[in-house]
Write a protein that holds these residues in place. Structure first.
Motif, short mmCIF file in Angstrom:
data_model
loop_
_atom_site.label_atom_id
_atom_site.label_comp_id
_atom_site.label_asym_id
_atom_site.label_seq_id
_atom_site.Cartn_x
_atom_site.Cartn_y
_atom_site.Cartn_z
N PHE A 759 -23.33 -0.95 -9.07
CA PHE A 759 -24.97 -0.94 -10.11
C PHE A 759 -25.74 -1.76 -9.76
O PHE A 759 -25.63 -1.83 -8.33
N GLN A 760 -26.49 -0.84 -9.96
CA GLN A 760 -28.37 -0.83 -9.63
C GLN A 760 -28.99 -1.25 -11.00
O GLN A 760 -28.93 -0.38 -11.98
N PRO A 761 -29.44 -2.71 -11.09
CA PRO A 761 -30.49 -2.75 -12.43
C PRO A 761 -31.44 -1.43 -12.30
O PRO A 761 -32.10 -1.52 -11.71
N SER A 762 -32.07 -1.43 -13.17
CA SER A 762 -32.59 -0.56 -14.09
C SER A 762 -34.36 -0.28 -13.61
O SER A 762 -34.67 -2.13 -13.99
N ARG A 980 -25.22 7.83 -26.72
CA ARG A 980 -23.56 7.10 -27.41
C ARG A 980 -23.93 5.33 -26.16
O ARG A 980 -24.25 5.28 -25.38
N GLY A 981 -22.79 4.74 -26.62
CA GLY A 981 -22.08 2.89 -26.24
C GLY A 981 -22.92 2.32 -26.54
O GLY A 981 -23.69 1.74 -25.44
N LEU A 982 -23.90 2.60 -27.56
CA LEU A 982 -25.49 1.36 -28.20
C LEU A 982 -24.75 -0.22 -27.90
O LEU A 982 -24.11 -0.67 -28.73
N ARG A 983 -25.53 -0.93 -26.91
CA ARG A 983 -25.23 -1.96 -27.22
C ARG A 983 -26.38 -2.81 -26.87
O ARG A 983 -27.37 -2.62 -26.40
N VAL A 984 -26.80 -4.55 -27.24
CA VAL A 984 -27.71 -5.32 -27.43
C VAL A 984 -27.01 -6.66 -26.33
O VAL A 984 -26.01 -7.02 -26.74
N ALA A 985 -28.05 -6.97 -25.46
CA ALA A 985 -27.29 -8.22 -24.57
C ALA A 985 -29.21 -8.64 -24.91
O ALA A 985 -29.87 -8.18 -24.75
N SER A 986 -29.35 -10.53 -24.98
CA SER A 986 -30.20 -10.60 -25.38
C SER A 986 -29.79 -12.25 -24.53
O SER A 986 -28.71 -13.16 -24.39
N THR A 987 -31.33 -12.74 -24.48
CA THR A 987 -31.04 -14.37 -24.10
C THR A 987 -30.96 -15.66 -24.65
O THR A 987 -30.49 -17.10 -24.58
N HIS A 988 -30.46 -15.55 -25.96
CA HIS A 988 -30.66 -15.97 -27.22
C HIS A 988 -29.53 -14.95 -28.36
O HIS A 988 -29.80 -14.77 -29.50
N PHE A 1098 -31.04 -2.77 -24.68
CA PHE A 1098 -30.36 -1.78 -25.55
C PHE A 1098 -30.45 -1.64 -24.54
O PHE A 1098 -31.07 -1.46 -23.66
N TYR A 1099 -28.72 -0.94 -24.89
CA TYR A 1099 -27.99 -0.35 -23.34
C TYR A 1099 -27.49 0.65 -24.22
O TYR A 1099 -26.80 0.66 -24.81
N TYR A 1100 -27.86 1.79 -23.20
CA TYR A 1100 -27.14 3.36 -23.91
C TYR A 1100 -27.30 4.40 -22.75
O TYR A 1100 -27.14 4.01 -22.17
N GLU A 1101 -25.39 4.94 -23.47
CA GLU A 1101 -25.33 6.13 -22.45
C GLU A 1101 -25.56 7.50 -22.72
O GLU A 1101 -25.28 7.64 -23.93
N SER A 1102 -25.20 7.99 -21.58
CA SER A 1102 -25.15 9.65 -22.43
C SER A 1102 -24.17 10.11 -22.48
O SER A 1102 -24.15 9.88 -21.81
N ALA A 1103 -24.10 10.78 -23.44
CA ALA A 1103 -22.95 11.41 -24.15
C ALA A 1103 -22.31 12.54 -22.76
O ALA A 1103 -21.05 12.58 -23.10
N GLU A 1104 -22.98 12.99 -22.16
CA GLU A 1104 -22.45 14.05 -21.25
C GLU A 1104 -22.42 13.01 -20.07
O GLU A 1104 -23.27 12.89 -19.48
N LYS A 1105 -20.92 13.58 -19.48
CA LYS A 1105 -21.19 12.62 -17.96
C LYS A 1105 -21.14 13.51 -17.00
O LYS A 1105 -20.91 14.26 -16.44
N GLY A 1107 -23.68 12.53 -14.73
CA GLY A 1107 -25.24 12.70 -14.24
C GLY A 1107 -25.46 11.58 -13.26
O GLY A 1107 -25.14 10.59 -13.00
N ARG A 1108 -26.24 11.30 -12.11
CA ARG A 1108 -27.72 10.85 -11.12
C ARG A 1108 -27.65 8.95 -11.49
O ARG A 1108 -27.22 8.34 -11.54
N ILE A 1109 -28.13 9.55 -13.57
CA ILE A 1109 -27.96 7.86 -13.98
C ILE A 1109 -27.22 7.96 -15.17
O ILE A 1109 -26.76 8.46 -16.00
N SER A 1110 -26.74 6.49 -14.34
CA SER A 1110 -25.11 6.47 -15.34
C SER A 1110 -25.69 5.57 -16.50
O SER A 1110 -24.83 6.17 -17.72
N HIS A 1111 -26.78 5.14 -17.02
CA HIS A 1111 -26.89 4.28 -18.19
C HIS A 1111 -28.84 4.50 -18.40
O HIS A 1111 -29.49 3.85 -17.13
N ARG A 1112 -29.51 3.56 -19.02
CA ARG A 1112 -30.77 3.44 -19.56
C ARG A 1112 -31.17 2.58 -20.46
O ARG A 1112 -29.23 2.03 -21.13
N VAL A 1113 -31.89 1.31 -20.42
CA VAL A 1113 -32.08 0.60 -21.32
C VAL A 1113 -32.84 0.62 -21.56
O VAL A 1113 -34.65 1.30 -21.48
#
Length: 1509
Positions: A759-762, A980-988, A1098-1105, A1107-1113
């Protein structure tokens, strides 16, 4: 002073040599011309004798003559110029001599060994300049390795030699008078002897006729030496020998010589190399003889520069009037910057003397007809002439002069003077005192005794008899001073000092004051700068040899004047060398005087020497803080380099002026800029291979920022776009760490709670503070924005146009990860650049900024965009732009259509070279300066990825504390790839919820308002209407209890107190390209007032597996202002009413548990009428727990509603009961019981969204963890052994603690009535209170912690933690008792004295372990716990009872009370003691016996006994 090739003694000896004249016949000249030489030139390379000669002094002592050199010149009868100054032709010749000698190209001289001093100084030699030691030591090291610095100055030595040779003969000295004359006749003459006679008569006529003032002859009887020149290749050798024999008979064997030359009959072959010793002499002396004899005198030069011949057509431009801005500096060049460098003439590469050198070379080689034997013949001839002719002649004349002086030795000075006066002293008539002190006021006749002494001294000096010469000079000096003959006295002083220095063994010190007096006399008294310069040159060399560099420098500086720029330049340069050769080098004085020398060289037309001086001085002034001096030097170097056709050096010099922190005025800087652009344009016109580098404006490469992705769209109508990351945001390290943690939470949620190792932060925006060691990843067809920081260091405006990025691109196939990791040079594809490729727009589209203006001293950023269309490696190299010199006001005039001058516009580029952070991990890194890589400008373009945009609708900016509102979130996929894989993380995480807790949120969504106007009548909660009537129906007996809901414990994203990413529900789990989804979002105001920054990721991934980029935020941050609303304080205490009374009623509800408690809730309105709030209404109180639930609301005033205005408080009382146990299954462990007690006409289902969601998110403790601990004790494993219950659930201490522990969560729901814009709004909210301990208050608002007192640190070993023992208060609440009896009892005391009343004592075991109970019915004498109302009563039967109660068992004990009289009695007199059947840990240590503890006394139980009639 610069190091010389010769020693000081050799230099002085060669400066004063015997002079020999030459008279040749025409036939003899023809013989020598076969070798392109005349006779004097033929002899010149051989004039230094290799053998040692001897003479005898007047005392008949032999004096050796070593290394003697004679000077042979043709007789020239042209009148000599005045001795006070040089003629223009001589000045021109000296200028050509200096310009013809330049420092060798590419040769680095080492000044460490310059002069007599080692310049690699130690600390002792630098005590005088200790503060400058480090800086100057580095400067000296730079000087030693510089290509512009030379320890020797051959141009100065050539000037000095030519100057001394070109000095005209003077009457006051005889050193450059001719001692002999060579009469040369060819052997081919018909009668050679007659030719010799003609030449002899010609010489006699020239010397004695009085018609010629030049040349000067030493003595009347000049030595005539007859030379018969025989051409071996053509003449008859026998005839020549015969003629020579006749000559010996006539002139003697010591007065004639036969010289045979021209032995070579054929041209020089390639196999035989004959040296040419004449070339080095002809270059320096041939022009001098030609100028002296043939050239007419040119008109006088009006300018005071010496090297006027070197200044070509550019001098006219150099003398133009300069602007005022360039006249402030005394060292400023004569070239006006306003005119531009196009007005300067350009010197030819070979210098001004190239034509003369070419002419000499065109004449052919010299000595073509001479062999090496002929060279030996010439050398032997000169040696024979000197030893057998010249030296004996000088010796004879010394003796004669000495005899004349000795004969007068006995006469007194006065008598001698009278003799001269009366008997033909021959002086001119007496003059006035002023005339006597003038240079020409006193003339001695040739026969004057003073001149005879001077003549004898000069003869002795020429033959190296310095002791006798000094004696004669000293004697003559006295005579000249007494006669006030200043010129003669100065000459005697000069030569006396030189003779004293040259004496072997140094019998006397060097009289430097003689030289100082002579120089002052020459310069001031006699106005003869030529003689003063010669004297200064000699004295400076002597002082230098003695290490007196400071005195030598002072002397040379005094000799500078305005009459000769060339002389002043050379002497200033030598003074600078003296300063640097001192024991403590004065480097700053060296540099300053090199500047002065360069300025005078420039005025004299010596451009190359001027450039060299300025370059040497620049090494000292560079980076020392002297910006004005540095600017002047760089400007001069730039101009001189351009004039000398060195444009690259000129550009580099002007670059330093513009890039340094200049303190020049705006006008001056504008002139510098125009000069630079002109030079730069001429250089760029010559080389069109690539764009050259520009120095302006300055680029702060480290401040470069790179942004990957689309720019954020602004709000559209009611939609508010997510803030995301942009270049307008400042980087914050703490924020970056926070976003990284949120991304880790989202990644862990997507990977089953584990963060992948790779894992590498975006990082969407890279800057100097981000991690740039790894290659950034960009997406094809998504823009890359590069923010470049420019700074204008000048005080004038700059105009940039056509600004764009320079890049190179290498296509790569990223289908396989292995190939994607290859470096760019090994990847597939050929690099493509935007400056040479034709199809560059098909690869990457580059944005071009048409105009980019800079104000003076302005720092500005430019954002340049690239749009990649292919996959591969991109390297951003730099920026390209057009730079113009148009000031800002001229730009404005051009915009208005006013005429203006055509600005200078040049195109160039600057590289973006970013240095990575310094490495400091290994030992090598710490001991050296090494930097890591910075990859922010080298992104890798990857295949397409999904790109999502988020919009918020009806999102508030201000909320009340605990207020619940509803907003909407719209997710848009603006890319061509599904996500796909839409998620959300928050400080609150407690601030929002998407639903999903309890029942389905779809049911509540239907009743949720869709617009702000509907919020006036609708609720955000899931509500149910209640029938009209008394809202407190649960107070009346027989009415059903409040509804109870069982809700499973929340799963991902709903666990209280944990920041866990929440999965956002999408239809099908995928968002297609171009689709959008709108979801409800419930928000709750923070519990604490103030401004809160809330961050969403907000976290999401590509429906096509693959790729060089695993996810985007996607990031979003919002600020919410929270205002105060209500404050809730709750406490719980055990209830004294047993639930057994209600067993029949509760059986229907399934409640068969054995105890209850009272819950008191205090609600206070702490709102200060903020945000237009009028009043609050408490509409419902709910509970959530695994063990407890609210059972009843106790309201004695039967209020239908609880309304609170500002600062009002209400107290509510509720009865809580334990929940009925559930069958143990896998699903019942996480079940929570919700109970709702509504105070209004509608009931809110607290177990649904959003009430339950916010409860699980906001409560301070974790119910799963809390209930897990309590749940392990709520169902203890008990068994019966021999009729006794045993406890197996753990230590008794834990059992005692659980008796007082409580886990009951109270949810207070409220409504607030708000007036806003003349409309009434209804706001809703909820507050949470968690009760954990009986009798301890719990608050909804966080309480301020008291400051802890400082504790003195004690350094002692850590003791094991003490065992926490149950307190007496905790042990006194194990058993709860209650008395059941009739409140009133009538008894006929008249008929029966004793009244017996049945009473039942109910005992409830509150502990989770078996307890042994002791009931003591004996009355105390004084009972503080009970009050006797009237008389006493007696318990009948046993006085003590013992019972064993199982965990949470309720056991009745029947009792009988006996009364003797009617009255009111208190039955609560039994004392109850309890102890555990299993002793505590402390009791085991003390003996293993459990100790009984008195239980809390029951409340007073009053009974009324009446008497019947």
């Amino acid at each position: 002073m610069a190091q010389c090739v010769q020693s000081v003694q050799e230099f002085i000896q060669d400066s004063f040599v015997p002079m020999v004249a030459v008279l040749c016949s025409e036939d003899a000249e023809k013989v020598t011309r076969k070798n392109n030489l005349n006779f004097a030139e033929l002899l010149r390379p051989f004039c230094r004798l290799t053998s040692e000669g001897h003479i005898r002094d007047p005392n008949n002592q032999v004096q050796p003559v070593k290394n003697l050199r004679i000077s042979v010149n043709n007789v020239c009868t042209r009148p000599a110029p005045a001795t006070g100054s040089l003629s223009p032709a001589q000045r021109r010749l000296l200028g050509e001599v200096v310009s013809s000698i330049q420092p060798p190209e590419g040769v680095t001289a080492n000044i460490i060994t310059a002069g007599d001093h080692d310049l690699s100084f130690n600390d002792r030699s630098l005590k005088a300049s200790a503060p400058w030691y480090s800086a100057w030591r580095q400067t000296l090291s730079e000087l030693s390795s510089s290509q512009h610095y030379t320890a020797t100055t051959p141009w100065f030595e050539a000037y000095r030699e030519s100057f001394l040779q070109s000095m005209p003969a003077s009457d006051h000295e005889f050193l450059n008078h001719y001692l002999a004359c060579l009469l040369v006749v060819s052997s081919s003459e018909a009668v050679p002897v007659e030719q010799f006679l003609k030449l002899s008569q010609e010489q006699h006529r020239i010397q004695h006729s009085g018609d010629y003032t030049n040349p000067r002859w030493f003595i009347p009887n000049t030595l005539k030496y007859y030379v018969l020149l025989h051409d071996t290749s053509q003449g008859d050798e026998q005839r020549a020998d015969a003629v020579y024999e006749d000559m010996k008979q006539r002139y003697g064997s010591q007065g004639c010589y036969l010289l045979k030359i021209n032995s070579r009959t054929s041209p020089t072959g390639t196999d035989e190399q004959i040296p040419d010793p004449w070339s080095q002499y002809l270059h320096k002396n041939n022009l001098l003889s030609q100028e002296s004899c043939d050239e007419p005198a040119p008109p006088p030069v009006a300018e005071n520069d010496v090297g006027s011949s070197e200044v070509d057509s550019q001098d006219s431009a150099d003398k133009d009037e300069m602007p005022d801005s360039m006249q402030s500096h005394p060292l400023q060049l004569d070239c006006p910057p306003s005119g531009g460098l196009d007005s300067l003439g350009v010197l030819p590469p070979g210098g001004p003397s190239a034509a003369r050198a070419a002419a000499v070379a065109a004449a052919g080689t010299h000595g073509d007809c001479l062999t090496l034997n002929d060279h030996d013949h010439i050398r032997q001839f000169l040696q024979e002439f000197t030893f057998r002719g010249l030296l004996p002649h000088i010796e004879k004349n010394i003796r004669q002069l000495n005899d004349q002086l000795v004969s007068r030795k006995g006469l007194s000075r006065s008598l001698f003077s009278a003799t001269k006066k009366w008997f033909g002293g021959g002086k001119a008539p007496e003059k006035s005192i002023a005339e006597l002190k003038s240079t020409s006021g006193l003339l001695y006749p040739p026969e004057a005794p003073e001149l005879q002494i001077r003549k004898m001294a000069d003869l002795c000096f020429l033959v190296q008899h310095y002791e006798l010469a000094y004696s004669c000079y000293h004697t003559a000096k006295k005579d000249f001073l007494s006669d006030q003959a200043l010129l003669y006295a100065a000459g005697a002083l000069e030569m006396a000092a030189v003779s004293a220095f040259l004496q072997a063994g140094a019998p006397r010190p060097y009289p430097a004051h003689y030289m100082d007096t002579a120089i002052q006399t020459y310069r001031d008294g006699c106005k003869n700068m030529v003689l003063a310069e010669r004297c200064a040159l000699l004295s400076a060399e002597v002082l230098k040899s003695q290490g007196k560099y400071s005195d030598a420098a002072t002397l040379l500086i005094k000799m500078t004047s305005e009459d000769s720029d060339l002389r002043s330049a050379l002497l200033l340069e030598q003074a600078a060398h003296c300063f640097i050769n001192m024991r403590n080098p004065m480097v700053r004085k060296f540099a300053f005087h090199m500047i002065l020398a360069g300025h005078r060289f420039s005025k004299a037309g010596q451009k190359r020497h001027a450039l060299r001086c300025y370059c040497q001085a620049m090494q000292v002034y560079r980076a020392r803080g002297w910006s004005l001096a540095e600017d002047h030097i760089n400007f001069t170097i730039g101009r001189q380099s351009f004039t000398l056709r060195q444009p690259d050096n000129a550009v580099e010099a002007f670059r330093h002026i513009l890039t340094n922190d200049s303190q020049q005025t705006a006008t001056q800087q504008g002139a510098f800029l125009r000069e630079y652009l002109y030079v730069y344009k001429s250089v760029s016109a010559e080389s069109e291979a690539s764009l050259p580098k520009l120095p302006l404006p300055c680029i702060h490469a480290a401040a470069t920022r790179v942004y990957f992705g689309h720019e954020r769209r602004l709000a559209e109508g009611e939609k508010q776009a997510a803030t995301n990351v942009s270049l307008d945001q400042e980087y914050d390290q703490e924020q970056a760490v926070m976003w990284c943690q949120l991304e880790e939470q989202a990644v862990a949620s997507a990977h089953r709670g584990v963060v992948p190792a790779a894992f590498q932060p975006s990082q969407c925006c890279l800057n100097s503070q981000t991690d740039n060691l790894r290659t950034p990843l960009a997406v094809v067809e998504e823009p890359i924005i590069v923010e470049v920081t420019f700074q204008n260091p000048l005080k004038v405006s700059l105009l940039l146009s056509d600004l764009s990025l320079q890049w190179s691109f290498t296509p790569r196939d990223l289908s396989s990860p292995q190939q994607g990791d290859l470096p760019s040079d090994e990847a597939s594809g050929v690099p493509i650049t935007n400056d040479k490729s034709e199809n560059k727009d098909n690869v990457i589209s580059s944005e071009i900024i048409p105009e980019f203006n800079f104000g003076p001293k302005e720092t500005k950023v430019a954002r340049l965009k690239l749009l990649p269309h292919m996959i591969g490696q991109l390297n951003i190299l730099g920026v390209a732009y057009n730079l113009a010199s148009v000031p800002s006001e001229e730009v404005a005039h051009c915009a208005e259509g006013q005429p203006s001058s055509q600005p200078l516009v040049v195109r160039g580029q600057q590289d973006l070279e970013i240095r990575g952070p310094r490495l400091n991990s290994t030992k090598e890194d710490k001991t050296s300066v090494s930097h890591g890589q910075d990859q922010r400008l080298h992104p890798l373009i990857t295949p397409p990825m999904p790109l999502m945009e988020v919009f918020f609708l009806q999102f508030p900016t201000a909320l009340l504390c605990g207020e619940i509102t509803k907003a909407y979130v719209e997710f848009c996929n603006v890319s061509g790839v599904a996500l796909r894989g839409l998620r959300v993380a928050s400080t609150h995480p407690h601030f929002f919820t998407f639903g999903g807790g309890g029942t389905s949120s779809s049911s509540s969504a239907a009743s949720t308002p869709l617009s702000p106007t509907s919020a006036e009548v609708c609720s955000a909660y899931h509500t149910l209407a209640t029938p009209p009537g008394d809202p407190h129906h649960h107070l009346h007996p027989g009415h059903p209890p409040p509804p109870v809901y069982l809700v499973s414990s929340p799963v991902e994203g709903l666990v209280r107190g944990k920041a866990v990413a929440v999965e956002i529900p999408l239809e099908g789990g995928v968002l297609r390209p171009g689709q959008s989804a709108q979801l409800p979002l419930w928000l709750r105001g923070p519990d604490q007032e103030g401004v809160h920054e809330i961050n969403f990721l907000f976290y999401y991934e590509s429906a096509e597996k693959g790729g060089r980029i695993s996810h985007r935020v996607l990031r979003h941050n919002v600020f919410i202002c929270a205002s105060r609303s209500l404050s809730v304080c709750a406490t719980a205490c055990p209830s004294s009413v047993p639930s057994a009374d209600h067993r029949g009623r509760d059986a229907e509800d399934g409640d068969h548990l054995n105890d209850g408690m009272l819950v008191f809730v205090d609600v206070e309105n702490v709102n200060m009428s903020e945000a237009g709030v009028r009043e609050f209404h408490i509409i419902q109180v709910s509970s959530c727990s695994r063990q407890w639930r609210l059972h009843k609301c106790i309201n004695p005033y039967k209020d239908k509603d609880c309304k609170l205005t500002s600062r009002e408080r209400a107290k509510l009382c509720f009865r809580a009961a334990r929940c009925k146990p559930l069958k143990a299954t896998s699903t019942t462990e996480d079940k929570f019981t919700f109970a709702d007690l509504n105070l209004g006409n509608e009931r809110i289902v607290s177990s649904t969204t959003p009430c339950a969601d916010f409860f699980f998110r906001c409560c301070p403790s974790d119910p799963v963890k809390k209930e897990g601990r309590a749940g392990g004790l709520s169902h203890p494993s008990s068994r019966t052994t021999g009729g006794h219950w045993t406890w197996g659930g753990g230590p008794i201490e834990a059992v005692v603690r659980t008796c007082n522990e409580l886990d009951l969560n109270i949810i207070v729901l409220w409504k607030a009535y708000v007036v806003e814009d003349n409309k009434q709004l209804i706001l809703e909210g909820q507050l949470h209170v968690t009760l954990q301990t009986l009798g301890k208050e719990a608050f909804s608002l966080p309480q301020k912690e008291e400051a802890q007192e400082m504790v003195l640190l004690k350094f002692k070993p850590d003791l094991p933690p003490p065992v926490i023992q149950p307190s007496v208060e905790q042990l006194s609440t194990l058993i709860k008792t209650n008395l059941h009896y009739p409140e009133t009892y009538s008894h006929p005391f008249v008929h029966e004295r004793l009244c017996v009343v049945p009473v039942t004592l109910t005992m409830s075991n509150c502990a989770l372990a078996e307890v042994e109970v002791l009931i003591d019915l004996r009355h105390k004498t004084i009972s503080p716990d009970s009050t006797e109302v009237h008389g006493t009563f007696t318990w009948l039967g046993q006085t003590q009872y013992r019972r064993r109660l199982r965990p949470q068992e309720v056991a009745p004990l029947p009792l009988r009370a006996c009364f003797l009289h009617a009255g009111v009695y208190n039955l609560s007199t039994p004392r109850v003691f309890a102890k555990f059947t299993t002793p505590t840990r402390k009791e085991e240590e003390e003996g293993g016996v459990a100790v009984e503890t008195s239980q809390q006394a029951a409340s007073p139980a009053l009974i009324i006994i009446t008497s019947q009639a």
